[in-house]
Design a protein around this motif. Structure first.
Motif, PDB file in Angstrom:
ATOM      1  N   LEU A 365       0.850  -1.206   0.000  1.00  0.00           N
ATOM      2  CA  LEU A 365       0.000   0.000   0.000  1.00  0.00           C
ATOM      3  C   LEU A 365       0.881   1.250   0.000  1.00  0.00           C
ATOM      4  O   LEU A 365       0.608   2.236  -0.698  1.00  0.00           O
ATOM      5  N   ARG A 366       1.977   1.184   0.778  1.00  0.00           N
ATOM      6  CA  ARG A 366       2.901   2.337   0.821  1.00  0.00           C
ATOM      7  C   ARG A 366       3.569   2.545  -0.535  1.00  0.00           C
ATOM      8  O   ARG A 366       3.560   3.649  -1.068  1.00  0.00           O
ATOM      9  N   LEU A 367       4.149   1.449  -1.072  1.00  0.00           N
ATOM     10  CA  LEU A 367       4.888   1.584  -2.340  1.00  0.00           C
ATOM     11  C   LEU A 367       3.980   2.021  -3.483  1.00  0.00           C
ATOM     12  O   LEU A 367       4.409   2.739  -4.378  1.00  0.00           O
ATOM     13  N   ALA A 368       2.739   1.564  -3.453  1.00  0.00           N
ATOM     14  CA  ALA A 368       1.811   1.888  -4.550  1.00  0.00           C
ATOM     15  C   ALA A 368       1.157   3.256  -4.356  1.00  0.00           C
ATOM     16  O   ALA A 368       0.427   3.724  -5.223  1.00  0.00           O
ATOM     17  N   GLY A 369       1.411   3.873  -3.208  1.00  0.00           N
ATOM     18  CA  GLY A 369       0.815   5.194  -2.956  1.00  0.00           C
ATOM     19  C   GLY A 369      -0.695   5.118  -2.792  1.00  0.00           C
ATOM     20  O   GLY A 369      -1.408   6.075  -3.131  1.00  0.00           O
ATOM     21  N   VAL A 370      -1.172   3.994  -2.286  1.00  0.00           N
ATOM     22  CA  VAL A 370      -2.623   3.877  -2.040  1.00  0.00           C
ATOM     23  C   VAL A 370      -2.920   4.533  -0.691  1.00  0.00           C
ATOM     24  O   VAL A 370      -2.327   4.152   0.321  1.00  0.00           O
ATOM     25  N   PRO A 371      -3.817   5.520  -0.672  1.00  0.00           N
ATOM     26  CA  PRO A 371      -4.095   6.200   0.604  1.00  0.00           C
ATOM     27  C   PRO A 371      -4.621   5.219   1.657  1.00  0.00           C
ATOM     28  O   PRO A 371      -5.538   4.444   1.374  1.00  0.00           O
ATOM     29  N   HIS A 372      -3.982   5.221   2.802  1.00  0.00           N
ATOM     30  CA  HIS A 372      -4.401   4.340   3.904  1.00  0.00           C
ATOM     31  C   HIS A 372      -3.780   4.868   5.185  1.00  0.00           C
ATOM     32  O   HIS A 372      -2.871   5.701   5.152  1.00  0.00           O
ATOM     33  N   ARG A 373      -4.276   4.339   6.311  1.00  0.00           N
ATOM     34  CA  ARG A 373      -3.659   4.703   7.584  1.00  0.00           C
ATOM     35  C   ARG A 373      -2.655   3.614   7.959  1.00  0.00           C
ATOM     36  O   ARG A 373      -2.831   2.452   7.590  1.00  0.00           O
ATOM     37  N   ASP A 374      -1.620   3.987   8.682  1.00  0.00           N
ATOM     38  CA  ASP A 374      -0.683   2.983   9.181  1.00  0.00           C
ATOM     39  C   ASP A 374      -1.369   2.179  10.280  1.00  0.00           C
ATOM     40  O   ASP A 374      -2.411   2.575  10.795  1.00  0.00           O
ATOM     41  N   GLY A 375      -0.754   1.072  10.648  1.00  0.00           N
ATOM     42  CA  GLY A 375      -1.236   0.365  11.837  1.00  0.00           C
ATOM     43  C   GLY A 375      -2.093  -0.858  11.571  1.00  0.00           C
ATOM     44  O   GLY A 375      -2.609  -1.454  12.512  1.00  0.00           O
ATOM     45  N   GLY A 376      -2.259  -1.240  10.304  1.00  0.00           N
ATOM     46  CA  GLY A 376      -3.066  -2.437  10.015  1.00  0.00           C
ATOM     47  C   GLY A 376      -2.419  -3.689  10.585  1.00  0.00           C
ATOM     48  O   GLY A 376      -3.080  -4.508  11.238  1.00  0.00           O
TER      49      GLY A 376
END
Ligand code: PLP
Length: 398
Positions: A365-376
């Protein structure tokens, strides 16, 4: 890109095959008309009954699950019969396609691919069919495209309320051996299953578990059939044989897989899957992403389908995860193509494999730049090993 270590196969089937099963399959081929094979066949045909939670016969075919669908239909129906199906996702769609191609009249109840079968709708449709022209109700227990599990006991109760004579056929391809499934108790007439998911065997074997009523119906069902014919199979299975060359080495694998399931115990298998489903959903929620399944009562224990935010291609995310972390996730299928990805958490699987899987998703999700919150991942770990859990007692000081 060169990859080291083990590939993560986290699609919702085919699933990881345990080394014990692989080794069992790497045996010399034996005579399928000899005594050793007869013993093997008797053992697996008997051993499959508790998996379906049935006392009735189980048929075993050398095919993928789709073959067992066709077998269920041609063994119980007659040309042009009317059947009732529910649009739960891609697999109900494919099942419908088989029925269409075989010339049945399909009444297909539309759905949004985010909900299971509505028992009230079953009741309404059958209740409106006073002449009992509907010969079979066909539902998918666990929709592998959406991660939605339908309540089969409730469907059966709805059928009882209408006193309708239709058969009940259930696709348990991605639930058998992962999610509690009760063929006899729920009075299912034909259950369809495959080897490559909860059973932890490679693709290539499929099953029909059948009721007394289905066997009786089979005697008068007029669909042409040869390869899939239950009667021929029953005759030979009685002596541990098949009407054609069976998939001997897959059956070796199945025998080992049944032992593995027996050692863990089915209730523990179901609890493990439920726990992994819960931890995965905790991660999805913490990321702030949306589960495809709309109703918490229908959450699947064997996979979770997750929407990517509008404008973010789920297939690109999967590609990035595959290239960078050597992990395969399930693609969004049909209407969900590019909009969702699927995390398989079924079969031969444990807490650390789930933790690794969710780490791969979070990094992706980070590398793809998909908006999300950390902590999953942290939320999933918390679900697997809650901070409030009683600590293991420290060893006594020497
Ligand atoms: C619920 C369900 N039904 C049917 C199928 C089709 O089975 P197969 O691909 O083994 O023919 C699948 C495959 O993933 C499935 O998950």
């Amino acid at each position: 890109m060169t990859h080291t270590g083990r590939h993560f196969l986290q699609i919702p089937g085919p699933t990881n095959v345990p080394d014990r099963v692989l080794r069992a399959m790497a045996s010399p081929v034996i005579d399928h008309r000899g005594p050793e094979f007869a013993k093997l066949a008797a053992e697996v045909l008997e051993g499959m009954r508790p998996i379906f939670q049935t006392k009735g016969p189980v048929f075993l075919f050398p095919s993928s699950g789709s073959g067992a669908w066709e077998a269920a239909m041609v063994n119980t129906l007659s040309p042009g019969d009317r059947v009732l199906m529910f649009e739960t996702g891609q697999f109900s769609q494919l099942w419908r396609q088989v029925a269409d191609r075989l010339g049945f009249q399909v009444e297909y109840v539309p759905g949004n691919w985010r909900r299971g079968v509505a028992a009230a709708e079953v009741e309404a449709r059958l209740g409106g069919d006073a002449q009992h022209t509907i010969k079979s109700v066909m539902v998918v227990h666990n929709e592998t495209s959406s991660g939605v599990t339908s309540d089969i006991a409730e469907v059966r109760r709805a059928m009882h309320r209408t006193r309708h004579s239709a058969l009940l056929m259930v696709d348990a391809i991605s639930s058998l051996g992962s999610i509690d499934y009760r063929h006899d108790e729920w009075e299912v007439d034909v259950t369809i299953a495959g080897s490559q998911k909860g059973l932890m065997v490679p693709p290539g074997l499929s099953f029909n578990a059948v009721s007394e009523k289905a066997l009786t119906t089979n005697k008068t069902a007029r669909m042409p059939r040869s390869y899939w014919d239950w009667q021929e199979m029953l005759k030979l299975n009685r002596h541990g044989f098949f009407p054609y060359t069976p998939a001997i080495n897959l059956i070796f694998g199945l025998r080992e897989a049944l032992l593995i399931l027996q050692e863990e115990g089915l209730p523990n298998v179901f609890r493990r899957h439920a726990r992994h489903g819960e931890a995965t959903r905790a991660a999805v929620e913490a990321w702030g992403l949306e589960n495809v399944c709309e109703d918490p009562r229908e959450f699947s224990s064997s996979l979770t389908a997750v929407f990517t935010p509008e404008g973010h291609d789920a297939d690109r995310l999967r590609k990035i995860i595959l290239e960078n972390f050597d992990m395969s996730l399930g693609a969004g299928l049909g209407k969900l193509a590019g909009r969702a990805f699927r995390i398989g958490h079924l079969g031969s699987f444990n807490d650390l494999m789930l933790a690794g899987t969710l780490c791969g998703v979070e990094m992706g999700l980070r590398l793809a730049g998909v908006p999300h919150r950390d902590g999953g991942v942290a939320a999933a770990l918390d679900s697997l090993a809650p901070a409030s859990a009683k600590p293991e007692p420290a060893p006594a000081a020497r």
